[in-house]
Scaffold this motif. Structure first.
Motif, PDB file in Angstrom:
ATOM      1  N   ILE A   9      16.800  46.023  19.704  1.00  0.00           N
ATOM      2  CA  ILE A   9      15.419  46.689  20.108  1.00  0.00           C
ATOM      3  C   ILE A   9      14.394  45.779  19.383  1.00  0.00           C
ATOM      4  N   GLY A  10      13.678  45.158  20.190  1.00  0.00           N
ATOM      5  CA  GLY A  10      12.651  44.257  19.747  1.00  0.00           C
ATOM      6  C   GLY A  10      12.810  42.867  20.017  1.00  0.00           C
ATOM      7  N   ALA A  11      12.073  42.190  20.968  1.00  0.00           N
ATOM      8  CA  ALA A  11      12.156  40.602  21.168  1.00  0.00           C
ATOM      9  C   ALA A  11      11.238  39.757  20.621  1.00  0.00           C
ATOM     10  N   GLY A  12      10.929  40.386  19.581  1.00  0.00           N
ATOM     11  CA  GLY A  12       9.910  39.323  18.590  1.00  0.00           C
ATOM     12  C   GLY A  12      10.903  38.125  17.892  1.00  0.00           C
ATOM     13  N   PRO A  13      10.184  37.377  17.136  1.00  0.00           N
ATOM     14  CA  PRO A  13      11.095  36.184  16.512  1.00  0.00           C
ATOM     15  C   PRO A  13      12.263  36.566  15.982  1.00  0.00           C
ATOM     16  N   THR A  14      12.223  37.711  15.232  1.00  0.00           N
ATOM     17  CA  THR A  14      13.470  38.052  14.562  1.00  0.00           C
ATOM     18  C   THR A  14      14.584  38.485  15.664  1.00  0.00           C
ATOM     19  N   GLY A  15      14.214  39.192  16.712  1.00  0.00           N
ATOM     20  CA  GLY A  15      15.165  39.660  17.634  1.00  0.00           C
ATOM     21  C   GLY A  15      15.748  38.454  18.363  1.00  0.00           C
ATOM     22  N   LEU A  16      14.797  37.388  18.846  1.00  0.00           N
ATOM     23  CA  LEU A  16      15.434  36.384  19.543  1.00  0.00           C
ATOM     24  C   LEU A  16      16.145  35.446  18.874  1.00  0.00           C
ATOM     25  N   PRO A  38       8.756  38.337  25.952  1.00  0.00           N
ATOM     26  CA  PRO A  38       9.377  38.152  24.523  1.00  0.00           C
ATOM     27  C   PRO A  38       8.479  37.530  23.801  1.00  0.00           C
ATOM     28  N   GLY A  39       8.767  37.677  22.489  1.00  0.00           N
ATOM     29  CA  GLY A  39       7.931  37.096  21.484  1.00  0.00           C
ATOM     30  C   GLY A  39       7.123  37.693  20.501  1.00  0.00           C
ATOM     31  N   GLY A  40       7.134  39.118  20.669  1.00  0.00           N
ATOM     32  CA  GLY A  40       6.523  39.812  19.639  1.00  0.00           C
ATOM     33  C   GLY A  40       5.138  39.839  19.271  1.00  0.00           C
ATOM     34  N   GLN A  41       4.734  39.850  18.046  1.00  0.00           N
ATOM     35  CA  GLN A  41       3.155  39.547  17.694  1.00  0.00           C
ATOM     36  C   GLN A  41       2.868  38.049  18.023  1.00  0.00           C
ATOM     37  N   CYS A  42       3.799  37.310  18.089  1.00  0.00           N
ATOM     38  CA  CYS A  42       3.384  35.751  18.338  1.00  0.00           C
ATOM     39  C   CYS A  42       3.071  35.654  19.668  1.00  0.00           C
ATOM     40  N   GLU A  44       1.733  38.390  22.050  1.00  0.00           N
ATOM     41  CA  GLU A  44       0.933  39.274  22.350  1.00  0.00           C
ATOM     42  C   GLU A  44      -0.272  39.084  21.632  1.00  0.00           C
ATOM     43  N   ILE A  45      -0.496  38.887  20.274  1.00  0.00           N
ATOM     44  CA  ILE A  45      -1.418  38.745  19.402  1.00  0.00           C
ATOM     45  C   ILE A  45      -2.142  37.441  19.246  1.00  0.00           C
ATOM     46  N   TYR A  46      -1.207  36.325  19.024  1.00  0.00           N
ATOM     47  CA  TYR A  46      -1.828  35.045  18.583  1.00  0.00           C
ATOM     48  C   TYR A  46      -1.012  33.637  19.127  1.00  0.00           C
ATOM     49  N   LYS A  48      -2.216  31.339  20.643  1.00  0.00           N
ATOM     50  CA  LYS A  48      -2.494  29.900  20.214  1.00  0.00           C
ATOM     51  C   LYS A  48      -2.905  29.492  18.982  1.00  0.00           C
ATOM     52  N   LYS A  49      -2.507  30.534  18.166  1.00  0.00           N
ATOM     53  CA  LYS A  49      -2.986  30.246  16.548  1.00  0.00           C
ATOM     54  C   LYS A  49      -1.650  29.263  15.913  1.00  0.00           C
ATOM     55  N   PRO A  50      -2.270  28.164  15.101  1.00  0.00           N
ATOM     56  CA  PRO A  50      -1.175  27.419  14.474  1.00  0.00           C
ATOM     57  C   PRO A  50      -0.489  28.157  13.517  1.00  0.00           C
ATOM     58  N   GLU A  84       9.570  48.229  28.611  1.00  0.00           N
ATOM     59  CA  GLU A  84      10.352  49.592  28.449  1.00  0.00           C
ATOM     60  C   GLU A  84      10.377  49.762  27.021  1.00  0.00           C
ATOM     61  N   ARG A  85      10.090  50.794  26.582  1.00  0.00           N
ATOM     62  CA  ARG A  85       9.944  51.067  25.150  1.00  0.00           C
ATOM     63  C   ARG A  85      11.325  52.087  24.896  1.00  0.00           C
ATOM     64  N   ALA A  86      12.311  51.611  23.775  1.00  0.00           N
ATOM     65  CA  ALA A  86      13.595  52.347  23.369  1.00  0.00           C
ATOM     66  C   ALA A  86      12.999  53.643  22.645  1.00  0.00           C
ATOM     67  N   ILE A 114      17.866  46.772  15.093  1.00  0.00           N
ATOM     68  CA  ILE A 114      16.554  47.241  15.075  1.00  0.00           C
ATOM     69  C   ILE A 114      15.711  46.249  14.698  1.00  0.00           C
ATOM     70  N   ALA A 115      14.993  45.379  15.711  1.00  0.00           N
ATOM     71  CA  ALA A 115      13.957  44.230  15.027  1.00  0.00           C
ATOM     72  C   ALA A 115      12.679  44.768  15.449  1.00  0.00           C
ATOM     73  N   GLY A 116      12.283  45.828  15.366  1.00  0.00           N
ATOM     74  CA  GLY A 116      11.026  46.216  15.734  1.00  0.00           C
ATOM     75  C   GLY A 116       9.602  45.925  15.048  1.00  0.00           C
ATOM     76  N   GLY A 117       9.691  45.349  14.110  1.00  0.00           N
ATOM     77  CA  GLY A 117       8.562  44.506  13.277  1.00  0.00           C
ATOM     78  C   GLY A 117       7.636  45.784  13.126  1.00  0.00           C
ATOM     79  N   LEU A 118       6.389  45.444  13.572  1.00  0.00           N
ATOM     80  CA  LEU A 118       5.287  46.578  13.335  1.00  0.00           C
ATOM     81  C   LEU A 118       5.271  47.701  14.173  1.00  0.00           C
ATOM     82  N   GLY A 119       6.093  47.616  15.218  1.00  0.00           N
ATOM     83  CA  GLY A 119       6.220  48.644  16.218  1.00  0.00           C
ATOM     84  C   GLY A 119       5.095  48.252  17.275  1.00  0.00           C
TER      85      GLY A 119
HETATM   86  C1  LIG Z   1      -2.622  37.654  13.563  1.00  0.00           C
HETATM   87  C2  LIG Z   1      -1.232  37.282  12.827  1.00  0.00           C
HETATM   88  C3  LIG Z   1      -1.037  36.003  12.467  1.00  0.00           C
HETATM   89  C4  LIG Z   1       0.144  35.772  11.754  1.00  0.00           C
HETATM   90  N1  LIG Z   1       0.288  34.646  11.324  1.00  0.00           N
HETATM   91  C5  LIG Z   1       1.437  34.290  10.808  1.00  0.00           C
HETATM   92  C6  LIG Z   1       1.871  32.903  10.268  1.00  0.00           C
HETATM   93  O1  LIG Z   1       1.192  31.868  10.366  1.00  0.00           O
HETATM   94  N2  LIG Z   1       3.009  32.549   9.719  1.00  0.00           N
HETATM   95  C7  LIG Z   1       3.701  33.665   9.754  1.00  0.00           C
HETATM   96  O2  LIG Z   1       5.075  33.230   9.067  1.00  0.00           O
HETATM   97  N3  LIG Z   1       3.879  34.791  10.034  1.00  0.00           N
HETATM   98  C8  LIG Z   1       2.712  35.154  10.785  1.00  0.00           C
HETATM   99  N4  LIG Z   1       2.297  36.495  11.057  1.00  0.00           N
HETATM  100  C9  LIG Z   1       3.424  37.623  10.821  1.00  0.00           C
HETATM  101  C10 LIG Z   1       4.571  37.435  11.951  1.00  0.00           C
HETATM  102  O3  LIG Z   1       3.882  37.249  13.537  1.00  0.00           O
HETATM  103  C11 LIG Z   1       5.392  38.622  12.040  1.00  0.00           C
HETATM  104  O4  LIG Z   1       6.299  38.501  10.783  1.00  0.00           O
HETATM  105  C12 LIG Z   1       6.495  38.256  13.050  1.00  0.00           C
HETATM  106  O5  LIG Z   1       5.962  38.466  14.255  1.00  0.00           O
HETATM  107  C13 LIG Z   1       7.783  39.301  12.900  1.00  0.00           C
HETATM  108  O6  LIG Z   1       8.578  39.220  13.681  1.00  0.00           O
HETATM  109  P1  LIG Z   1       9.514  40.348  14.001  1.00  0.00           P
HETATM  110  O7  LIG Z   1      10.364  39.914  15.246  1.00  0.00           O
HETATM  111  O8  LIG Z   1      10.114  40.721  12.836  1.00  0.00           O
HETATM  112  O9  LIG Z   1       8.614  41.339  14.603  1.00  0.00           O
HETATM  113  P2  LIG Z   1       7.544  41.592  15.923  1.00  0.00           P
HETATM  114  O10 LIG Z   1       6.852  40.415  16.106  1.00  0.00           O
HETATM  115  O11 LIG Z   1       6.225  42.692  15.296  1.00  0.00           O
HETATM  116  O12 LIG Z   1       8.212  42.182  16.987  1.00  0.00           O
HETATM  117  C14 LIG Z   1       8.956  43.274  17.153  1.00  0.00           C
HETATM  118  C15 LIG Z   1       8.855  43.746  18.746  1.00  0.00           C
HETATM  119  O13 LIG Z   1       9.651  44.985  18.675  1.00  0.00           O
HETATM  120  C16 LIG Z   1       9.079  45.812  19.793  1.00  0.00           C
HETATM  121  N5  LIG Z   1       9.312  46.948  19.780  1.00  0.00           N
HETATM  122  C17 LIG Z   1       9.032  47.807  18.632  1.00  0.00           C
HETATM  123  N6  LIG Z   1       9.560  48.923  18.726  1.00  0.00           N
HETATM  124  C18 LIG Z   1       9.982  49.076  20.067  1.00  0.00           C
HETATM  125  C19 LIG Z   1      10.649  50.014  20.763  1.00  0.00           C
HETATM  126  N7  LIG Z   1      10.822  51.374  20.191  1.00  0.00           N
HETATM  127  N8  LIG Z   1      11.319  49.755  22.103  1.00  0.00           N
HETATM  128  C20 LIG Z   1      10.961  48.654  22.365  1.00  0.00           C
HETATM  129  N9  LIG Z   1      10.234  47.471  21.781  1.00  0.00           N
HETATM  130  C21 LIG Z   1       9.912  47.807  20.574  1.00  0.00           C
HETATM  131  C22 LIG Z   1       7.741  45.258  19.777  1.00  0.00           C
HETATM  132  O14 LIG Z   1       6.785  45.506  21.142  1.00  0.00           O
HETATM  133  C23 LIG Z   1       7.613  43.643  19.543  1.00  0.00           C
HETATM  134  O15 LIG Z   1       7.649  42.939  20.328  1.00  0.00           O
HETATM  135  C24 LIG Z   1       1.174  36.794  11.747  1.00  0.00           C
HETATM  136  C25 LIG Z   1       0.820  37.971  12.197  1.00  0.00           C
HETATM  137  C26 LIG Z   1      -0.465  38.189  12.932  1.00  0.00           C
HETATM  138  C27 LIG Z   1      -0.788  39.614  13.367  1.00  0.00           C
END
Ligand SMILES: Cc1cc2nc3c(=O)[nH]c(=O)nc-3n(C[C@H](O)[C@H](O)[C@H](O)COP(=O)(O)OP(=O)(O)OC[C@H]3O[C@@H](n4cnc5c(N)ncnc54)[C@H](O)[C@@H]3O)c2cc1C
Length: 207
Positions: A9-16, A38-42, A44-46, A48-50, A84-86, A114-119
Protein backbone atom coordinates in the motif's frame (compact mmCIF):
# COMPACT_ATOMS: atom_id res chain seq x y z
CA UNK A 1 -9.43 -10.60 -7.11
CA UNK A 2 -5.86 -9.41 -7.80
CA UNK A 3 -3.35 -11.86 -6.30
CA UNK A 4 0.33 -11.32 -5.48
CA UNK A 5 3.01 -12.52 -3.05
CA UNK A 6 3.27 -9.08 -1.42
CA UNK A 7 0.65 -6.36 -1.59
CA UNK A 8 2.18 -2.92 -1.05
CA UNK A 9 0.00 0.00 0.00
CA UNK A 10 1.78 3.13 -1.24
CA UNK A 11 3.78 3.48 -4.46
CA UNK A 12 6.19 6.14 -3.18
CA UNK A 13 9.97 5.54 -3.24
CA UNK A 14 9.68 3.10 -0.31
CA UNK A 15 6.97 1.01 -1.95
CA UNK A 16 8.77 1.02 -5.31
CA UNK A 17 12.10 -0.11 -3.88
CA UNK A 18 10.30 -2.84 -1.91
CA UNK A 19 9.37 -4.32 -5.30
CA UNK A 20 13.07 -4.52 -6.18
CA UNK A 21 14.14 -6.19 -2.93
CA UNK A 22 11.19 -8.61 -3.06
CA UNK A 23 11.95 -9.35 -6.71
CA UNK A 24 15.45 -10.51 -5.76
CA UNK A 25 13.71 -13.09 -3.55
CA UNK A 26 11.44 -14.07 -6.48
CA UNK A 27 8.38 -12.57 -4.77
CA UNK A 28 5.82 -10.83 -7.00
CA UNK A 29 4.40 -7.49 -5.83
CA UNK A 30 1.28 -5.48 -6.50
CA UNK A 31 1.05 -1.82 -5.45
CA UNK A 32 -2.00 0.28 -4.57
CA UNK A 33 -1.80 4.07 -4.56
CA UNK A 34 -4.42 6.75 -4.12
CA UNK A 35 -2.53 8.99 -6.55
CA UNK A 36 -2.91 8.53 -10.31
CA UNK A 37 0.85 7.99 -10.77
CA UNK A 38 3.63 6.20 -8.84
CA UNK A 39 6.33 8.13 -6.96
CA UNK A 40 4.51 9.41 -3.87
CA UNK A 41 5.61 12.84 -2.65
CA UNK A 42 8.44 12.96 -5.22
CA UNK A 43 6.04 12.83 -8.18
CA UNK A 44 3.11 14.68 -6.67
CA UNK A 45 4.76 17.51 -4.75
CA UNK A 46 8.24 18.19 -6.11
CA UNK A 47 9.06 16.34 -9.36
CA UNK A 48 11.42 19.12 -10.52
CA UNK A 49 13.18 19.74 -7.20
CA UNK A 50 16.79 18.55 -7.06
CA UNK A 51 17.61 16.03 -4.32
CA UNK A 52 21.15 15.97 -2.97
CA UNK A 53 21.07 13.11 -0.44
CA UNK A 54 20.66 9.97 -2.55
CA UNK A 55 23.70 7.64 -2.46
CA UNK A 56 25.48 7.59 -5.82
CA UNK A 57 23.68 10.68 -7.14
CA UNK A 58 25.35 14.04 -6.39
CA UNK A 59 22.15 15.65 -7.67
CA UNK A 60 18.99 14.13 -9.10
CA UNK A 61 15.54 15.58 -9.79
CA UNK A 62 12.80 13.88 -7.76
CA UNK A 63 10.95 12.99 -10.97
CA UNK A 64 14.11 11.41 -12.42
CA UNK A 65 14.59 9.40 -9.23
CA UNK A 66 11.09 7.97 -9.64
CA UNK A 67 11.76 7.23 -13.34
CA UNK A 68 14.95 5.39 -12.31
CA UNK A 69 13.10 3.41 -9.63
CA UNK A 70 10.45 2.43 -12.19
CA UNK A 71 13.21 1.31 -14.59
CA UNK A 72 14.91 -0.64 -11.80
CA UNK A 73 11.76 -2.62 -10.93
CA UNK A 74 10.63 -3.21 -14.52
CA UNK A 75 12.24 -6.71 -14.69
CA UNK A 76 10.02 -7.79 -11.78
CA UNK A 77 6.79 -6.70 -13.56
CA UNK A 78 4.85 -5.37 -10.56
CA UNK A 79 1.11 -4.77 -10.84
CA UNK A 80 -0.44 -1.38 -10.05
CA UNK A 81 -3.84 -0.24 -8.84
CA UNK A 82 -3.55 3.55 -9.16
CA UNK A 83 -6.01 6.29 -8.27
CA UNK A 84 -7.63 4.09 -5.62
CA UNK A 85 -7.31 4.33 -1.84
CA UNK A 86 -6.88 1.14 0.21
CA UNK A 87 -9.70 1.27 2.72
CA UNK A 88 -10.22 -2.08 4.42
CA UNK A 89 -8.04 -5.05 5.35
CA UNK A 90 -9.62 -8.39 6.15
CA UNK A 91 -7.82 -11.54 7.34
CA UNK A 92 -8.95 -14.83 5.78
CA UNK A 93 -8.91 -18.31 7.34
CA UNK A 94 -5.76 -19.23 5.38
CA UNK A 95 -4.03 -16.26 7.11
CA UNK A 96 -3.85 -14.25 3.88
CA UNK A 97 -5.32 -10.74 3.60
CA UNK A 98 -7.90 -9.11 1.37
CA UNK A 99 -7.44 -5.37 0.87
CA UNK A 100 -10.33 -3.50 -0.72
CA UNK A 101 -10.09 0.00 -2.22
CA UNK A 102 -12.62 2.83 -2.21
CA UNK A 103 -13.57 1.73 -5.73
CA UNK A 104 -14.21 -1.84 -4.61
CA UNK A 105 -11.11 -3.45 -6.20
CA UNK A 106 -10.09 -6.49 -4.13
CA UNK A 107 -6.50 -7.66 -3.66
CA UNK A 108 -5.36 -10.86 -1.98
CA UNK A 109 -1.86 -11.60 -0.64
CA UNK A 110 -0.24 -13.45 2.27
CA UNK A 111 1.77 -10.31 3.10
CA UNK A 112 0.67 -6.66 3.17
CA UNK A 113 3.41 -4.03 3.35
CA UNK A 114 2.27 -0.55 4.32
CA UNK A 115 4.45 2.13 2.72
CA UNK A 116 1.91 4.93 3.12
CA UNK A 117 4.40 7.70 3.92
CA UNK A 118 2.59 10.84 4.98
CA UNK A 119 -0.76 9.54 3.81
CA UNK A 120 -2.47 12.38 1.99
CA UNK A 121 -0.72 15.60 1.00
CA UNK A 122 -2.04 18.87 2.39
CA UNK A 123 -0.02 22.10 2.48
CA UNK A 124 0.40 23.73 5.89
CA UNK A 125 -0.89 27.21 5.11
CA UNK A 126 0.37 30.26 7.01
CA UNK A 127 -2.34 32.04 9.03
CA UNK A 128 -2.59 35.04 6.69
CA UNK A 129 -6.02 36.58 6.20
CA UNK A 130 -7.53 35.96 2.74
CA UNK A 131 -4.44 34.11 1.49
CA UNK A 132 -6.83 31.83 -0.42
CA UNK A 133 -7.73 34.72 -2.73
CA UNK A 134 -4.06 34.91 -3.86
CA UNK A 135 -3.56 31.18 -4.41
CA UNK A 136 -2.67 30.45 -8.02
CA UNK A 137 -1.99 34.18 -8.55
CA UNK A 138 1.54 34.20 -7.16
CA UNK A 139 1.02 32.30 -3.91
CA UNK A 140 1.99 28.63 -4.33
CA UNK A 141 2.56 25.79 -1.89
CA UNK A 142 4.33 23.49 -4.35
CA UNK A 143 7.05 24.32 -6.87
CA UNK A 144 6.23 22.03 -9.76
CA UNK A 145 8.34 23.78 -12.38
CA UNK A 146 11.15 26.15 -11.30
CA UNK A 147 11.26 27.69 -14.80
CA UNK A 148 8.05 29.53 -13.89
CA UNK A 149 10.20 31.68 -11.58
CA UNK A 150 12.93 32.55 -14.11
CA UNK A 151 13.84 36.25 -13.81
CA UNK A 152 11.07 36.79 -11.24
CA UNK A 153 11.34 38.10 -7.67
CA UNK A 154 10.59 35.19 -5.34
CA UNK A 155 9.86 35.06 -1.60
CA UNK A 156 10.13 31.63 0.05
CA UNK A 157 8.64 31.12 3.52
CA UNK A 158 9.97 28.22 5.58
CA UNK A 159 13.00 26.87 7.37
CA UNK A 160 13.17 23.19 6.45
CA UNK A 161 15.01 21.29 3.72
CA UNK A 162 12.50 22.17 1.06
CA UNK A 163 12.76 25.94 1.67
CA UNK A 164 16.57 25.75 1.77
CA UNK A 165 16.93 23.51 -1.32
CA UNK A 166 14.62 25.68 -3.40
CA UNK A 167 16.31 28.88 -2.23
CA UNK A 168 19.69 27.48 -3.30
CA UNK A 169 18.35 26.28 -6.65
CA UNK A 170 16.33 29.40 -7.48
CA UNK A 171 19.27 31.69 -6.63
CA UNK A 172 20.50 30.96 -10.19
CA UNK A 173 17.05 31.14 -11.79
CA UNK A 174 15.07 33.97 -10.22
CA UNK A 175 16.13 37.63 -10.40
CA UNK A 176 15.85 37.90 -6.61
CA UNK A 177 15.31 35.30 -3.86
CA UNK A 178 14.25 36.23 -0.33
CA UNK A 179 14.02 33.49 2.30
CA UNK A 180 11.81 34.27 5.29
CA UNK A 181 11.81 32.08 8.39
CA UNK A 182 10.04 32.75 11.67
CA UNK A 183 13.04 31.67 13.75
CA UNK A 184 16.77 32.46 13.79
CA UNK A 185 17.72 28.78 13.36
CA UNK A 186 16.87 26.65 10.31
CA UNK A 187 15.53 23.10 10.60
CA UNK A 188 17.16 21.86 7.38
CA UNK A 189 20.46 20.03 6.82
CA UNK A 190 23.48 21.97 8.17
CA UNK A 191 25.24 21.81 4.81
CA UNK A 192 22.25 23.45 3.11
CA UNK A 193 22.14 26.11 5.84
CA UNK A 194 25.82 26.87 5.12
CA UNK A 195 25.16 27.08 1.38
CA UNK A 196 22.31 29.53 1.99
CA UNK A 197 24.62 31.63 4.20
CA UNK A 198 27.28 31.62 1.45
CA UNK A 199 24.71 32.72 -1.14
CA UNK A 200 23.57 35.44 1.25
CA UNK A 201 27.19 36.63 1.60
CA UNK A 202 27.47 36.68 -2.21
CA UNK A 203 24.31 38.83 -2.36
CA UNK A 204 22.37 36.09 -4.19
CA UNK A 205 19.81 35.44 -1.42
CA UNK A 206 18.18 37.88 1.00
CA UNK A 207 17.55 36.47 4.45
C1 LIG B 1 8.77 19.38 -0.62
C2 LIG B 1 9.52 18.16 -0.16
C3 LIG B 1 10.88 18.04 -0.41
C4 LIG B 1 11.58 16.91 0.00
N1 LIG B 1 12.92 16.82 -0.29
C5 LIG B 1 13.61 15.72 0.07
C6 LIG B 1 15.01 15.60 -0.24
O1 LIG B 1 15.61 16.48 -0.85
N2 LIG B 1 15.65 14.47 0.16
C7 LIG B 1 15.00 13.46 0.84
O2 LIG B 1 15.63 12.46 1.17
N3 LIG B 1 13.67 13.55 1.14
C8 LIG B 1 12.98 14.65 0.78
N4 LIG B 1 11.65 14.75 1.10
C9 LIG B 1 11.01 13.65 1.84
C10 LIG B 1 10.70 12.46 0.90
O3 LIG B 1 9.92 12.89 -0.21
C11 LIG B 1 9.95 11.40 1.68
O4 LIG B 1 10.76 10.98 2.75
C12 LIG B 1 9.63 10.22 0.76
O5 LIG B 1 8.75 10.60 -0.27
C13 LIG B 1 9.02 9.10 1.58
O6 LIG B 1 8.75 8.06 0.69
P1 LIG B 1 7.62 7.01 1.02
O7 LIG B 1 7.53 6.10 -0.16
O8 LIG B 1 7.87 6.41 2.35
O9 LIG B 1 6.27 7.86 1.21
P2 LIG B 1 5.49 8.84 0.21
O10 LIG B 1 6.37 9.45 -0.80
O11 LIG B 1 4.70 9.72 1.13
O12 LIG B 1 4.50 7.85 -0.56
C14 LIG B 1 3.45 7.21 0.13
C15 LIG B 1 2.37 6.88 -0.88
O13 LIG B 1 1.37 6.13 -0.20
C16 LIG B 1 0.11 6.49 -0.74
N5 LIG B 1 -0.91 6.14 0.24
C17 LIG B 1 -0.96 6.46 1.56
N6 LIG B 1 -2.03 5.90 2.13
C18 LIG B 1 -2.68 5.20 1.13
C19 LIG B 1 -3.87 4.41 1.09
N7 LIG B 1 -4.62 4.17 2.18
N8 LIG B 1 -4.24 3.87 -0.10
C20 LIG B 1 -3.50 4.08 -1.22
N9 LIG B 1 -2.36 4.82 -1.23
C21 LIG B 1 -1.97 5.36 -0.06
C22 LIG B 1 0.22 7.99 -0.98
O14 LIG B 1 -0.71 8.40 -1.97
C23 LIG B 1 1.67 8.10 -1.47
O15 LIG B 1 1.77 8.07 -2.88
C24 LIG B 1 10.92 15.87 0.71
C25 LIG B 1 9.54 15.98 0.97
C26 LIG B 1 8.85 17.11 0.55
C27 LIG B 1 7.37 17.21 0.83
Amino acid sequence: MIKSDILIIGAGPTGLFTVFEAGLLKLKCHLIDALPQPGGQCSEIYPKKPIYDIPGFPEVLAGELVDNLMEQIKPFSPGFTLGERAETVEKLEDDSFVVTTNKGTKHNAPIVAIAGGLGSFEPRKPPIASIESLEGKGVEYIIRDPEVYRDKRVVIAGGGDSALDWSIFLADVASEVTLIHRRIVFRGALDSVEKVQELKNQGKINL
